[in-house]
Design an enzyme around this catalytic site. Structure first.
Site, PDB file in Angstrom:
ATOM      1  N   HIS A 192      -3.691   5.133  -3.353  1.00 11.72           N
ATOM      2  CA  HIS A 192      -5.100   4.740  -3.225  1.00 11.72           C
ATOM      3  C   HIS A 192      -5.855   5.484  -2.112  1.00 11.72           C
ATOM      4  CE1 HIS A 192      -4.267   1.999  -6.341  1.00 11.72           C
ATOM      5  NE2 HIS A 192      -3.831   0.977  -5.635  1.00 11.72           N
ATOM      6  N   HIS A 235     -10.646  -1.877  -8.034  1.00  9.03           N
ATOM      7  CA  HIS A 235      -9.340  -2.538  -8.029  1.00  9.03           C
ATOM      8  C   HIS A 235      -9.465  -4.059  -8.132  1.00  9.03           C
ATOM      9  CE1 HIS A 235      -5.127  -3.083  -7.265  1.00  9.03           C
ATOM     10  NE2 HIS A 235      -4.927  -1.835  -6.927  1.00  9.03           N
ATOM     11  N   GLU A 277      -7.181  -1.165 -13.845  1.00  6.44           N
ATOM     12  CA  GLU A 277      -7.831  -0.111 -13.057  1.00  6.44           C
ATOM     13  C   GLU A 277      -8.032   1.100 -13.950  1.00  6.44           C
ATOM     14  OE1 GLU A 277      -5.016   0.168  -9.603  1.00  6.44           O
ATOM     15  OE2 GLU A 277      -4.425  -1.728 -10.482  1.00  6.44           O
TER      16      GLU A 277
HETATM   17  C1  BGC Z   1      -0.558  -0.099  -7.865  1.00  6.07           C
HETATM   18  C2  BGC Z   1       0.424  -1.129  -7.367  1.00  6.07           C
HETATM   19  C3  BGC Z   1      -0.049  -1.624  -6.046  1.00  6.07           C
HETATM   20  C4  BGC Z   1      -1.437  -2.214  -6.234  1.00  6.07           C
HETATM   21  C5  BGC Z   1      -2.018  -2.705  -4.944  1.00  6.07           C
HETATM   22  C6  BGC Z   1      -1.875  -0.761  -8.034  1.00  6.07           C
HETATM   23  O1  BGC Z   1      -2.821   0.190  -8.442  1.00  6.07           O
HETATM   24  O2  BGC Z   1      -0.144   0.529  -9.033  1.00  6.07           O
HETATM   25  O3  BGC Z   1       1.714  -0.586  -7.259  1.00  6.07           O
HETATM   26  O4  BGC Z   1       0.805  -2.578  -5.498  1.00  6.07           O
HETATM   27  O5  BGC Z   1      -2.294  -1.256  -6.777  1.00  6.07           O
HETATM   28  O6  BGC Z   1      -1.997  -1.721  -4.010  1.00  6.07           O
END
Ligand code: BGC
Length: 359
Positions: free
Chosen positions: A112, A186, A323
Site C-alpha cells: 500500500h 480500501h 479493492e
Molecule cells: C491486503 C491484505 C492486508 C490488507 C490491509 C489488503 O489489500 O491484500 O493482505 O492485510 O489490505 O492492509
C-alpha cells in the site's frame, strides 16, 4: 434536475495532524442516497450510512470515532491507497532499465505505497460543482523519490453521489517522469453495520473467471488461475464463509480470501465487478469499476483489538474489502496489464459503490 435533488456537501473542522495541519470532514448528502463522510486526511471514507429493508439506517463501513484513530490507523480502514496499492515483491522494481528500491513494510515486500503512503498524507480538498451538484475533489502531489518512487505524481480523486444514489470515485493521475501507479480505496464493509459480527453469511457474486494465485508472501506467481472447481469460484452467488477455511493452498496462504480477481470484460470500461447481499438486513452492495482487477480481502488480520467508531470490536472477518485495482506486483510482472505512467499520459480509474435494498 431539481436543485434540491442534487448532492450537497457540508464541511467542518476534524482536528489537526501531528504537525499541526488542519484536517476537515466532508459530508455528502443527497435525497435517496446513503450519507457519506470523507476526510482529507488520507482520503478516508469515514462512514456510509444506508437504510436496511425496514428503513433502519446503519453505518456499513469500518472506521474510527475521531481523527486520532485515523492518524494511528494501520488497517487502511477506507483510505485512498497509493502510489501503489497492494504489494510490490521484494520492495523493488525496474523501469526503463533502472532499479528502484522501495521501503519494505510487509515482510520482504512493500504494501500500500510503503510506510508513509497516500493514506498517511493530507490531501488538498475542494468542493466543486458538476451535474450531480457538489462533488469533493481531493488531490495529492507526491514528490519525486517519495517512498522510493520516481517522478512527481499528481493524483486527483473526485468523490460524488450520483442520481441513482451510488458513490462514485473518479481517479486521475499524471507524472513528470516515468513511474508506476495503482490507486484504490480500501473501504471495509459490513452490510449488517460496522461491528455487527462477521460477514461470513454475506452472499458474494464476483464477475471473475480467474484470479492471480500468490506465493507464501502474497505476491502473485504471475499465473491466472481459473476459479472453476476452487473455493475462488464466486460466479454464482455464494456465502463468503462457505469455503473460507477450505483445505486449499491458496486459502491457507491468504488466511482466507486475500486475492486479486480478474474482472471479466474490458479494462477501461465501467462494468460490474462484484455484488454482495446481506440477506438479514436486505442491504446490497454492487461494485462497478474500470480497473482490470479487484482484491477480495476478508479481514483475516482483524483480531478484535480495534474497537471501532461505536466501540464494538472489529473481529476477524468482521468486514470484507473489494479493492478495485491493477494486479499486485504488476511492476515486476511483464505478463500483467501495465501500470507504467509516462509524462503526457493520464492514469484514469473509476469505481462506483451502489448500495440498495433487496426486494
Ligand atoms: C491486503 C491484505 C492486508 C490488507 C490491509 C489488503 O489489500 O491484500 O493482505 O492485510 O489490505 O492492509
Amino acid at each position: 434536475m431539481p436543485v434540491q435533488a442534487a448532492t450537497r456537501i457540508d464541511r467542518k473542522p476534524y482536528g489537526k495532524t501531528a504537525s499541526g495541519e488542519a484536517v476537515e470532514l466532508f459530508t455528502l448528502s443527497r435525497a435517496g442516497a446513503p450519507t457519506v463522510e470523507i476526510t482529507n486526511w488520507g482520503g478516508y471514507l469515514v462512514s456510509i450510512v444506508a437504510p436496511d429493508r425496514a428503513g433502519k439506517a446503519a453505518d456499513v463501513t469500518l472506521g474510527y470515532a475521531d481523527l486520532a484513530g485515523y492518524l494511528a490507523d494501520t488497517s487502511y480502514f477506507g483510505c485512498l491507497v497509493g502510489r501503489y496499492a497492494n504489494r510490490i515483491g521484494k520492495a523493488a522494481f525496474s523501469l526503463d532499465g533502472k532499479r528502484y528500491a522501495l521501503s519494505a513494510n510487509n515482510g520482504p515486500n512493500t504494501l500500500h505505497g510503503g510506510p508513509t503512503g497516500f493514506c498517511h498524507r493530507l490531501w488538498a480538498a475542494k468542493v466543486v460543482s458538476g451535474k450531480d451538484g457538489d462533488a469533493l475533489e481531493l488531490s495529492y502531489v507526491s514528490r519525486d523519490g517519495e517512498e522510493g518512487y520516481p517522478g512527481t505524481l499528481t493524483a486527483t480523486v473526485v468523490c460524488s453521489l450520483r442520481e441513482d444514489g451510488s458513490l462514485m470515485l473518479d481517479y486521475k493521475a499524471t507524472s513528470d517522469a516515468p513511474t508506476v501507479v495503482n490507486l484504490t480505496n480500501h473501504a471495509y464493509f459490513n452490510l449488517a453495520g460496522e461491528g455487527e459480527g462477521t460477514i461470513l453469511d454475506h452472499v458474494l457474486q464476483l464477475e471473475s473467471d480467474s484470479f492471480t494465485p500468490v506465493d507464501a508472501t502474497l505476491i502473485p506467481t504471475g499465473e491466472l488461475q481459473p476459479v472453476a472447481g476452487t473455493p475462488f469460484d464466486f460466479r454464482k452467488p455464494t456465502p463468503i464463509g462457505a469455503r473460507i477455511d477450505a483445505a486449499d493452498e491458496q486459502i491457507r496462504r491468504g488466511g482466507g480470501y486475500d486475492h486479486n480477481f480478474v474482472v471479466r470484460g474490458t479494462p477501461g470500461e465501467l462494468r460490474m465487478a462484484a455484488r454482495v447481499v446481506d440477506e438479514k438486513s436486505g442491504r446490497v452492495l454492487e461494485v462497478l469499476t474500470t480497473e482490470p482487477g479487484v482484491q477480495f480481502y476478508t479481514g483475516n488480520f482483524l483480531d478484535g483489538k480495534v474497537k471501532g467508531k461505536s466501540g464494538k470490536p472489529y473481529v476477524k472477518r468482521g468486514a470484507f474489502c473489494l479493492e478495485t485495482q491493477h494486479y499486485p506486483d504488476s511492476p515486476n510482472q511483464p505478463g500483467f496489464p501495465s501500470v507504467v505512467l509516462r509524462p503526457g499520459q493520464v492514469y484514469r480509474h473509476t469505481t462506483v459503490y451502489r448500495l440498495s435494498v433487496a426486494k
